[in-house]
Design a protein around this motif. Structure first.
Motif, mmCIF file in Angstrom:
data_model
loop_
_atom_site.group_PDB
_atom_site.id
_atom_site.type_symbol
_atom_site.label_atom_id
_atom_site.label_comp_id
_atom_site.label_asym_id
_atom_site.label_seq_id
_atom_site.Cartn_x
_atom_site.Cartn_y
_atom_site.Cartn_z
ATOM 1 N N LEU A 1 -138.973 -4.415 -78.994
ATOM 2 C CA LEU A 1 -138.449 -3.134 -79.452
ATOM 3 C C LEU A 1 -138.491 -3.064 -80.972
ATOM 4 C CD1 LEU A 1 -137.225 -0.781 -77.846
ATOM 5 C CD2 LEU A 1 -134.978 -1.693 -78.392
ATOM 6 N N GLN A 2 -138.101 -4.153 -81.599
ATOM 7 C CA GLN A 2 -138.055 -4.173 -83.052
ATOM 8 C C GLN A 2 -139.459 -4.000 -83.632
ATOM 9 O OE1 GLN A 2 -139.035 -6.982 -85.250
ATOM 10 N NE2 GLN A 2 -138.211 -6.026 -87.103
ATOM 11 N N ARG A 3 -140.431 -4.642 -83.007
ATOM 12 C CA ARG A 3 -141.803 -4.509 -83.492
ATOM 13 C C ARG A 3 -142.319 -3.098 -83.262
ATOM 14 N NH1 ARG A 3 -143.553 -9.383 -81.025
ATOM 15 N NH2 ARG A 3 -143.093 -11.115 -82.417
ATOM 16 N N ALA A 4 -142.028 -2.562 -82.061
ATOM 17 C CA ALA A 4 -142.535 -1.232 -81.719
ATOM 18 C C ALA A 4 -141.959 -0.165 -82.646
ATOM 19 C CB ALA A 4 -142.205 -0.907 -80.269
ATOM 20 N N LEU A 5 -140.671 -0.302 -83.000
ATOM 21 C CA LEU A 5 -140.019 0.717 -83.821
ATOM 22 C C LEU A 5 -140.200 0.455 -85.309
ATOM 23 C CD1 LEU A 5 -136.667 0.958 -81.832
ATOM 24 C CD2 LEU A 5 -138.542 2.606 -81.805
ATOM 25 N N GLY A 6 -140.556 -0.789 -85.651
ATOM 26 C CA GLY A 6 -140.741 -1.136 -87.056
ATOM 27 C C GLY A 6 -139.458 -1.064 -87.862
ATOM 28 N N LEU A 7 -138.306 -1.234 -87.175
ATOM 29 C CA LEU A 7 -137.013 -1.144 -87.849
ATOM 30 C C LEU A 7 -136.588 -2.498 -88.390
ATOM 31 C CD1 LEU A 7 -134.842 0.949 -85.395
ATOM 32 C CD2 LEU A 7 -135.790 1.648 -87.582
ATOM 33 N N THR A 8 -135.611 -2.447 -89.303
ATOM 34 C CA THR A 8 -134.977 -3.679 -89.746
ATOM 35 C C THR A 8 -133.850 -3.992 -88.769
ATOM 36 O OG1 THR A 8 -135.409 -2.931 -91.986
ATOM 37 C CG2 THR A 8 -133.897 -4.801 -91.713
ATOM 38 N N PHE A 9 -133.899 -5.155 -88.139
ATOM 39 C CA PHE A 9 -132.806 -5.591 -87.268
ATOM 40 C C PHE A 9 -132.051 -6.697 -87.979
ATOM 41 C CE2 PHE A 9 -133.807 -4.555 -82.534
ATOM 42 C CZ PHE A 9 -134.224 -3.288 -82.863
ATOM 43 N N VAL A 10 -130.731 -6.571 -88.039
ATOM 44 C CA VAL A 10 -129.916 -7.656 -88.570
ATOM 45 C C VAL A 10 -129.012 -8.103 -87.443
ATOM 46 C CG1 VAL A 10 -128.227 -8.374 -90.290
ATOM 47 C CG2 VAL A 10 -129.924 -6.613 -90.849
ATOM 48 N N PHE A 11 -129.165 -9.336 -86.989
ATOM 49 C CA PHE A 11 -128.293 -9.731 -85.896
ATOM 50 C C PHE A 11 -127.543 -11.017 -86.174
ATOM 51 C CE2 PHE A 11 -129.735 -12.832 -82.618
ATOM 52 C CZ PHE A 11 -130.837 -13.316 -83.272
ATOM 53 N N VAL A 12 -126.309 -10.994 -85.674
ATOM 54 C CA VAL A 12 -125.371 -12.073 -85.916
ATOM 55 C C VAL A 12 -125.308 -12.927 -84.668
ATOM 56 C CG1 VAL A 12 -122.880 -12.431 -85.866
ATOM 57 C CG2 VAL A 12 -123.889 -11.039 -87.664
ATOM 58 N N THR A 13 -125.387 -14.233 -84.836
ATOM 59 C CA THR A 13 -125.279 -15.105 -83.672
ATOM 60 C C THR A 13 -124.737 -16.471 -84.092
ATOM 61 O OG1 THR A 13 -126.499 -16.123 -81.850
ATOM 62 C CG2 THR A 13 -127.681 -15.868 -83.920
ATOM 63 N N HIS A 14 -124.130 -17.159 -83.122
ATOM 64 C CA HIS A 14 -123.721 -18.542 -83.410
ATOM 65 C C HIS A 14 -124.666 -19.498 -82.695
ATOM 66 C CE1 HIS A 14 -121.697 -17.574 -79.596
ATOM 67 N NE2 HIS A 14 -122.025 -18.808 -79.298
ATOM 68 N N ASP A 15 -125.674 -18.918 -81.998
ATOM 69 C CA ASP A 15 -126.583 -19.716 -81.188
ATOM 70 C C ASP A 15 -127.837 -20.002 -82.000
ATOM 71 O OD1 ASP A 15 -128.547 -20.584 -79.464
ATOM 72 O OD2 ASP A 15 -127.792 -19.399 -77.778
ATOM 73 N N GLN A 16 -127.992 -21.256 -82.446
ATOM 74 C CA GLN A 16 -129.093 -21.563 -83.355
ATOM 75 C C GLN A 16 -130.451 -21.382 -82.689
ATOM 76 O OE1 GLN A 16 -130.850 -24.745 -83.153
ATOM 77 N NE2 GLN A 16 -129.605 -25.738 -81.587
ATOM 78 N N GLU A 17 -130.535 -21.679 -81.384
ATOM 79 C CA GLU A 17 -131.816 -21.519 -80.709
ATOM 80 C C GLU A 17 -132.244 -20.051 -80.701
ATOM 81 O OE1 GLU A 17 -132.845 -23.196 -76.650
ATOM 82 O OE2 GLU A 17 -131.536 -24.729 -77.513
ATOM 83 N N GLU A 18 -131.239 -19.172 -80.443
ATOM 84 C CA GLU A 18 -131.498 -17.738 -80.411
ATOM 85 C C GLU A 18 -131.992 -17.266 -81.777
ATOM 86 O OE1 GLU A 18 -128.733 -15.515 -77.857
ATOM 87 O OE2 GLU A 18 -128.324 -14.423 -79.693
ATOM 88 N N ALA A 19 -131.311 -17.708 -82.822
ATOM 89 C CA ALA A 19 -131.692 -17.297 -84.173
ATOM 90 C C ALA A 19 -133.100 -17.772 -84.492
ATOM 91 C CB ALA A 19 -130.688 -17.857 -85.181
ATOM 92 N N LEU A 20 -133.393 -19.033 -84.184
ATOM 93 C CA LEU A 20 -134.695 -19.587 -84.529
ATOM 94 C C LEU A 20 -135.814 -18.908 -83.753
ATOM 95 C CD1 LEU A 20 -134.020 -23.420 -84.812
ATOM 96 C CD2 LEU A 20 -133.978 -21.675 -86.578
ATOM 97 N N SER A 21 -135.577 -18.607 -82.480
ATOM 98 C CA SER A 21 -136.674 -18.086 -81.670
ATOM 99 C C SER A 21 -136.910 -16.594 -81.903
ATOM 100 C CB SER A 21 -136.413 -18.357 -80.186
ATOM 101 O OG SER A 21 -135.296 -17.617 -79.753
ATOM 102 N N MET A 22 -135.879 -15.859 -82.362
ATOM 103 C CA MET A 22 -136.057 -14.417 -82.491
ATOM 104 C C MET A 22 -136.354 -13.944 -83.904
ATOM 105 S SD MET A 22 -133.006 -13.097 -80.068
ATOM 106 C CE MET A 22 -133.348 -11.349 -80.127
ATOM 107 N N ALA A 23 -135.758 -14.574 -84.894
ATOM 108 C CA ALA A 23 -135.732 -13.966 -86.220
ATOM 109 C C ALA A 23 -136.949 -14.345 -87.061
ATOM 110 C CB ALA A 23 -134.457 -14.372 -86.942
ATOM 111 N N ASP A 24 -137.357 -13.402 -87.938
ATOM 112 C CA ASP A 24 -138.351 -13.713 -88.952
ATOM 113 C C ASP A 24 -137.742 -14.659 -89.968
ATOM 114 O OD1 ASP A 24 -140.261 -11.972 -87.873
ATOM 115 O OD2 ASP A 24 -139.275 -10.261 -88.836
ATOM 116 N N ARG A 25 -136.512 -14.295 -90.382
ATOM 117 C CA ARG A 25 -135.813 -15.164 -91.328
ATOM 118 C C ARG A 25 -134.362 -15.328 -90.875
ATOM 119 N NH1 ARG A 25 -135.559 -14.089 -97.118
ATOM 120 N NH2 ARG A 25 -135.023 -11.955 -96.498
ATOM 121 N N VAL A 26 -133.793 -16.447 -91.288
ATOM 122 C CA VAL A 26 -132.442 -16.787 -90.863
ATOM 123 C C VAL A 26 -131.609 -17.119 -92.100
ATOM 124 C CG1 VAL A 26 -131.054 -18.408 -89.501
ATOM 125 C CG2 VAL A 26 -133.356 -17.791 -88.721
#
Lengths: 339, 269
Positions: free
Chosen positions: A192-217
Motif C-alpha cells: 500500500l505504501q509503495r502504491a500510494l507513494g506516501l510517507t509512512f511512520v510506524f511505531v513498533t517494539h518488534d525489531q523483526e517487524e521494523a527491520l523487515s518493513m522499514a526503509d529506515r529505522v
C-alpha cells in the motif's frame, strides 16, 4: 533477510517530517529528549524501541496531540508549532483502532470527509472506494464491534487514508493481531505504501517487524534516538551496546577479544556469524536449544559467554562437550559507544 | 448452578409476601381514587365512581401545583444536564490537583439528608435576602439533580475511550464537531437516563421544597396539605395516581437506556 528494493533516492526535496532539538517533558519525566530527526518524503520509516522509550510520544508530536516543550517540528518544511491535529495533513492509525462505536463502518471511513463538508453521496462513494482498497468492500453497513481485529485494522487504515494525508502515522498497528495475520498485514502495508507513494511512520517494539518493513529505522531508548539507519545498517553496524542487544540480541564482547580493536572498546558479533570450525578457538558448550530452523548454542570461550546460532545437524556438540568455533573478523562490528 | 427446578413453596410465599408488602399500599391509592366515600377511607369502598377524575380536572389549585412542579423539574433538569455533564467531563477527562476531592464534593449533596440541604439553603437565601420564588425551588432541586446527571455521565465518560476524541481530531474535526459528532452520541443515552431520573426526583421532592418554596405549592406539597384538610379526599388519590404514572415511565425508560450502554465504547482491544 528478505531482498528489498532500495530506499527512495535522496533528493533535494524537503523532508516529510523534521525534528529539531525536540523535547517533550512531563514534569520530571523526559519522554522525548532533544531529538533531531529527518523523515524523508515517501519513505517507510520505523520508530523502534522498548515501551517508554519515547517513540509513541514522537508520533503524537507529529500528529499534534502533544506539543514539544522545547525545539520544534516541521512538516514538509512548515513549522507545526501550535497547529492543532485537525489542521495537520497527517493521519493516524491508532493502536486500539479507535473506531467510532456509534457509527457503521462506512460512516467511520467517511468521517474525515464529513467534517470537511463533503456531500453525503460523494463521501459515501469515496468511503466505498477506500474500503475496497483495503479489501473490505461490502462491509460498510456493519458495526465496528462485529468485525475481527484484522478487519478493524483495515477499517482504521481506510479511515485514515480517505483524507489523502501526506504522512500516515501508525501506532503499533499490528500489535493486537496474531502472528499469521501480522505477517500478511506487514506485506499489505508495504504494498500500500509503495502504491500510494506516501510517507509512512510506524511505531513498533518488534525489531523483526521494523527491520523487515522499514526503509529506515530509528532506535529509541529513554527518550533519545540511539541510531538512525537502514535495517541493514542497524543490524550489521549497531552504534551502541543497547542497539546491538535490542535489535537481534547480539554478542557484545570486548573488542580485543573479538580481534578487531583495542582493550576498552566494545564489539558486536551476531550469533549467526559464529561457525563451528575444527581449526578455531576452544569453547565449551553450556547449553543447546533447538529452535526449528536453527539451533542456539550457549558457549563459554575462556570465560567469555557467547551465543551462536547454527544450522541443525546430527553431529552438533551437546551441553557440557568441548568444541571449536570461529568467526570472520569482517563480520565483527566495532561500536562507537560501549553503553 | 442453574437448574430448571421450580422454586420451593416457602420461597414463592416469601416472594409473594414481599411484593404484596411493597405494592399493596400503592394499589390502595389507586382503589380509593374511585371510591364514592369522600370524607374518610373505609374498606371495602362503599361504591365505585369515575366522578373524581372530572372533579380533579376542574380544580385550579391542582393545575397550578402541577404546572409549577413540571416547570421546576424541567428547569432543574436542564441546569443539571449542563453543569453535571461539564463537571463529569472535567473529572473523567483530565488530571488535576484535588480531582478526587471535587468528585467527592459533587456527590456530597445527595449523601446529605434533604433536611440539611433544605435548612442550609433557606438560611443562605435569607442571609442574601433572596425572596422565595420558583427560582429558589429550582436551586434547591438542582443540588441533587446535578449529582444524578454527574454520576451517569462520569461513568459513561470513563467507559468512552479517549482515543475516540484523538481520532476525531486527527481526522479533521474541530472542537465543536468532535463534541457533536463523537462525544455527544456516545454519552447521549447516559445523559437521557440521568436527565429522566433527575426530572422524576425533582417532580416528587418534598423536604428541600418545604424549605425553599415560600408561598408556592408544588404538587407533592399540595398533596401533603390536602391530607390534613379533608375535602374531596379522592382528588388527592387521583393526583397521586397521575404522579405515579408521570414518574414511573421515565424511570423505566432510564433503566432500559442505561442497560443498553453496558459495553465500553471504543475500547476494542
Amino acid at each position: 533477510m528478505p531482498v528489498r528494493e532500495p530506499p527512495p533516492e535522496r533528493t533535494d526535496m524537503t523532508d516529510a517530517v523534521t525534528f529539531r532539538g525536540v523535547s517533550r517533558h512531563f514534569g520530571p519525566v523526559r519522554a522525548v529528549d532533544e531529538v533531531d530527526l529527518e523523515i524523508r518524503d515517501g519513505e517507510f520509516f520505523a520508530m523502534l524501541g522498548p515501551s517508554g522509550s519515547g517513540k509513541t510520544t514522537c508520533l503524537r508530536l507529529i500528529a499534534g496531540f502533544e506539543q514539544p516543550t522545547a525545539g520544534h517540528i516541521e512538516i514538509f518544511g512548515e513549522r507545526a508549532d501550535g497547529v492543532p491535529p485537525y489542521l495537520r495533513n497527517v493521519n493516524t492509525v491508532f493502536q486500539s483502532y479507535a473506531l467510532f462505536p456509534h457509527m457503521n463502518v462506512l460512516d467511520n471511513v467517511a468521517f474525515g470527509l464529513r467534517v470537511k463538508g463533503v456531500s453525503r453521496a460523494e463521501r459515501l462513494k469515496a468511503a466505498e472506494e477506500a474500503l475496497s482498497m483495503v479489501e473490505l468492500a461490502g462491509y460498510g453497513s456493519r458495526r465496528a464491534g462485529e468485525l475481527s481485529g484484522g478487519q478493524r485494522q483495515r477499517v482504521a487504515l481506510a479511515r485514515a487514508l480517505i483524507n489523502k494525508p501526506r504522512v500516515l502515522l501508525l501506532d503499533e498497528p499490528l500489535g493486537a493481531l496474531d502472528l499469521k495475520l501480522r505477517e500478511q498485514m506487514q506485506e499489505e502495508l508495504r504494498k500500500l505504501q509503495r502504491a500510494l507513494g506516501l510517507t509512512f511512520v510506524f511505531v513498533t517494539h518488534d525489531q523483526e517487524e521494523a527491520l523487515s518493513m522499514a526503509d529506515r529505522v530509528a532506535v529509541f531508548a529513554e527518550g533519545r534516538i540511539q541510531q538512525v539507519g537502514s535495517a541493514e545498517d542497524i543490524y550489521r553496524r549497531p552504534a551502541s551496546r543497547f542497539v546491538a542487544d535490542f535489535v537481534g540480541s547480539s554478542n557484545v564482547i570486548p573488542a580485543d577479544f573479538a580481534g578487531v580493536g583495542a582493550a576498552g572498546q566494545w564489539a558486536s558479533l551476531r550469533p549467526e556469524d559464529i561457525t563451528l570450525d575444527p581449526a578455531g578457538r576452544e569453547a565449551v558448550v553450556t547449553g543447546r536449544y533447538f529452535h526449528g530452523r536453527v539451533v542456539k548454542l550457549a558457549l563459554d570461550v575462556g570465560g567469555q559467554a557467547l551465543t551462536a546460532l547454527v544450522a541443525p545437524r546430527d553431529d552438533l556438540p551437546d551441553a557440557g562437550q568441548a568444541t571449536r568455533i570461529a568467526w570472520d573478523p569482517a563480520r565483527v562490528h566495532l561500536m562507537e559507544r560501549g553503553s | 448452578m442453574h437448574s430448571d427446578n421450580r422454586a420451593p413453596l416457602p420461597l414463592k410465599l416469601a416472594a409473594a409476601g414481599g411484593l404484596f408488602f411493597l405494592l399493596a399500599p400503592i394499589a390502595l391509592i389507586f382503589v380509593y381514587a374511585f371510591t364514592t366515600e369522600e370524607k374518610s377511607f373505609q374498606w371495602p369502598p362503599p361504591g365505585f365512581t369515575l366522578k373524581w377524575i372530572g372533579v380533579t380536572l376542574n380544580r385550579p389549585d391542582v393545575w397550578e401545583a402541577l404546572f409549577l412542579s413540571l416547570r421546576v423539574a424541567a428547569i432543574s433538569t436542564v441546569i443539571a444536564l449542563a453543569l453535571g455533564t461539564l463537571t463529569a467531563a472535567a473529572v473523567a477527562r483530565s488530571r488535576f490537583f484535588g480531582r478526587e476531592t471535587i468528585s467527592l464534593l459533587v456527590i456530597l449533596p445527595i449523601a446529605l439528608p434533604g433536611i440539611i440541604t433544605g435548612i442550609s439553603l433557606r438560611s443562605a437565601f435569607s442571609l442574601l435576602e433572596i425572596p422565595f420564588s420558583t427560582w429558589t425551588i429550582v436551586l434547591g432541586h438542582a443540588t441533587f439533580c446535578i449529582v444524578i446527571v454527574y454520576n451517569n455521565a462520569v461513568a459513561r465518560f470513563r467507559r468512552t475511550s479517549g482515543a475516540l476524541i484523538d481520532a476525531a481530531m486527527d481526522l479533521g474535526a474541530d472542537g465543536v464537531q468532535t463534541f457533536t459528532l463523537v462525544i455527544l452520541p456516545n454519552i447521549a443515552t447516559a445523559l437521557l437516563a440521568g436527565g429522566m431520573l433527575a426530572f422524576a426526583l425533582s417532580f416528587d421532592e418534598v423536604i428541600v421544597t418545604t424549605f425553599t418554596a415560600g408561598q408556592q405549592t408544588t404538587l407533592p406539597i399540595w398533596m401533603l396539605e390536602e391530607l390534613v384538610r379533608p375535602r374531596q379526599r379522592p382528588v388527592t388519590n387521583v393526583v397521586a395516581m397521575a404522579v405515579v404514572l408521570v414518574t414511573v415511565l421515565p424511570i423505566l425508560a432510564a433503566y432500559y437506556l442505561t442497560r443498553d450502554g453496558e459495553h465500553t465504547a471504543g475500547a476494542e482491544k
